[in-house]
Design a protein around this motif. Structure first.
Motif, PDB file in Angstrom:
ATOM      1  N   THR B 116       0.831  -1.205   0.000  1.00 54.10           N
ATOM      2  CA  THR B 116       0.000   0.000   0.000  1.00 54.10           C
ATOM      3  C   THR B 116       0.869   1.262   0.000  1.00 54.10           C
ATOM      4  O   THR B 116       0.342   2.370  -0.101  1.00 54.10           O
ATOM      5  N   ASN B 280       3.499   3.616   5.639  1.00 53.09           N
ATOM      6  CA  ASN B 280       2.059   3.293   5.770  1.00 53.09           C
ATOM      7  C   ASN B 280       1.674   2.020   5.015  1.00 53.09           C
ATOM      8  O   ASN B 280       0.630   1.969   4.359  1.00 53.09           O
ATOM      9  N   GLU B 281       2.530   1.002   5.108  1.00 55.42           N
ATOM     10  CA  GLU B 281       2.192  -0.313   4.549  1.00 55.42           C
ATOM     11  C   GLU B 281       1.169  -0.976   5.480  1.00 55.42           C
ATOM     12  O   GLU B 281       1.396  -1.105   6.687  1.00 55.42           O
ATOM     13  N   CYS B 282       0.063  -1.382   4.882  1.00 54.72           N
ATOM     14  CA  CYS B 282      -1.064  -1.941   5.637  1.00 54.72           C
ATOM     15  C   CYS B 282      -0.638  -3.071   6.583  1.00 54.72           C
ATOM     16  O   CYS B 282      -0.983  -3.077   7.758  1.00 54.72           O
ATOM     17  N   TYR B 285       1.078  -2.574  10.253  1.00 56.73           N
ATOM     18  CA  TYR B 285       0.449  -2.085  11.492  1.00 56.73           C
ATOM     19  C   TYR B 285       0.616  -3.132  12.591  1.00 56.73           C
ATOM     20  O   TYR B 285       1.007  -2.817  13.709  1.00 56.73           O
TER      21      TYR B 285
END
Lengths: 308, 308
Positions: B116, B280-282, B285
């Protein structure tokens, strides 16, 4: 048009996490809860994380799509411990912020969603409702950097299936593009600004301001288009064409490319000129929807004010 | 530098679906299999959908991240029916396209991933490998519209955990931004073009062309940064700042904003100048990684050709 009067909107629910992997609503509700915000001016605010189990596992839903569970038939169906979790949760939510169609229901329900489609900030609502349309018009005048749009679903309220139909008034906010499971600051800020303006509008309305009538545009669903699929396996054999991707709400005309097959062939559109939306929405692969097509309509609003 | 000779690369595996919701590889492998493509010029091609159960449910993995299962320790650990599905699948794949470290292993494994993050087209590889770097240099010269980058993970091959480490040579291709569960034509076309060029390079190499030496840039991982979190609940309390979002591989300097908290405060970077990636790689998290930071290095390549 003659002005119309309504009682104040004093009880409002702000909801998120109806789809557990749409993060803007989840983080907005969590933040409001952490800050213990339960009143904004004249309005009492309920913040509800609507599908906590789906949020926990970061999926759209656990057993069935919660946002299809709020029809009168489903809300009144008998449930047991073996009923799908979301059906039980829908009835809990209906008791908490409804019941749907009753005078105890919230005056306004705002449910925050995300989409992987490039839909910007978009209201989704059922029957024509002066509050929704006046708030839409207000946001359009206040949010200069964002085009605020609205989709009207032509479904009777008893059959309306989504959470916001439980309130006396209500709408969903769709914000995108944002991948599932991700929070983007640009999308978060856009929705936060919208929610702040909605609460400003509510203060002005409740305190006696008259909002002038006028016209707003909305889109109404005409039909849905599926991906090309392998007739035997059902697997999709083409992607949304680059010329359609990210072009939600740009007029689609006969002959425009809509799909590109994985072997490189272009599929062209062959129908009346309409407006695509929910283009390449992640959750709609399983619903067999590549994009929806809408007609643009104009709606005329009366002036409104609070009952004196 | 003196030229180096290697045996031909005649057995190549193209893999997708190692993460079941990263759709570019899934659709590319399915298409190659449907077209029954098992030889391209001098190269025999194996196409492998590596985590079919995760693909079926469109999730990253079923029980554990398959792409962390290819260490020598895990590949040689005893498994039973109650072992995690992905551990059993890793051993099957090792038998099929490895075994890791053996002369039976595939000459080259290419594993296609999506992110992402706005990483464009990016190779990820372990130890310095002339094939990987020559192919990288070739793609950089052929793909004018895309910046092709590479990340070197400094991990010994025995501890290398991902699928491509099973081949004699191998690398992952990361392509983004693309939401999980979605296929985008732009990303698909970019990866398809890259794979086509890789097979052209293999033909040229196997047929005796000499590839001149030179220099290529790569990025090496320095450290990972987590999201700000609520110390009690562990929930994240900030999003990647808009000025960092989508700016993978743009130099991050002391004082640049990196997070924006949900209450509106900006968090600034306070460290040495480095290059962010996987912003902000899914999937990260849950791994508690908001972004990685890398140092840029230059690698000098010898000319290479096939053994005569």
């Amino acid at each position: 048009m003659e002005s119309v009067s309504f009682p104040p909107l004093s009880r409002v629910a702000v909801c998120g996490g109806t789809h557990g992997n749409e993060m803007t609503g989840v983080y907005m509700v969590r933040h409001l809860q952490k800050e213990k915000i339960d009143k904004i001016g004249s309005v009492s605010v309920s913040t509800v994380l609507t599908n906590p189990r789906a949020v926990e596992i970061c999926r759209r839903y656990v057993e069935t799509d919660l946002n299809r569970c709020f029809t009168e038939a489903l809300l009144n169906s008998p449930v047991t411990d073996s009923s799908p979790y979301e059906l039980r949760r829908a009835q809990e939510l209906n008791a908490q912020i409804g019941p749907k169609g009753s005078k105890e229901a919230m005056d306004l329900i705002i449910d925050i969603h995300n989409t992987t489609s490039n839909m910007g900030l978009c209201f989704i609502f059922y029957s024509i409702d002066w509050f929704t349309l006046h708030i839409l018009k207000y946001l359009q005048s206040k949010m200069a950097s964002v085009e605020v749009r609205a989709i009207q679903l032509d479904i009777p309220i008893a059959e309306a299936y989504s959470l916001e139909s439980v309130g006396k008034h209500g709408f969903a906010i769709e914000a995108g593009p944002q991948p599932n499971g991700v929070v983007r600051a640009d999308i978060h800020n856009m929705v936060k600004e919208a929610v702040d303006h909605i609460f400003s509008w509510l203060q002005e309305f409740n305190s006696g301001s008259t909002f002038e009538g006028g016209e707003v545009e909305a889109y109404t669903l005409v039909k849905s288009i599926d991906y090309p699929r392998n007739p035997v396996t059902g697997e999709i054999t083409a992607a949304i064409h680059s010329q359609l991707q990210d072009n939600d709400f740009k007029l689609l005309q006969r002959g425009n490319p809509i799909f590109m097959s994985f072997s490189g062939e272009t599929v062209k559109y062959d129908g009346e000129d309409l407006y695509p939306f929910f283009v390449n929405e992640c959750a709609y692969y399983e619903k067999k929807i590549a994009f929806h097509l809408a007609r643009k309509i104009k709606l005329t609003l009366p002036p409104i004010k609070v009952t004196g």
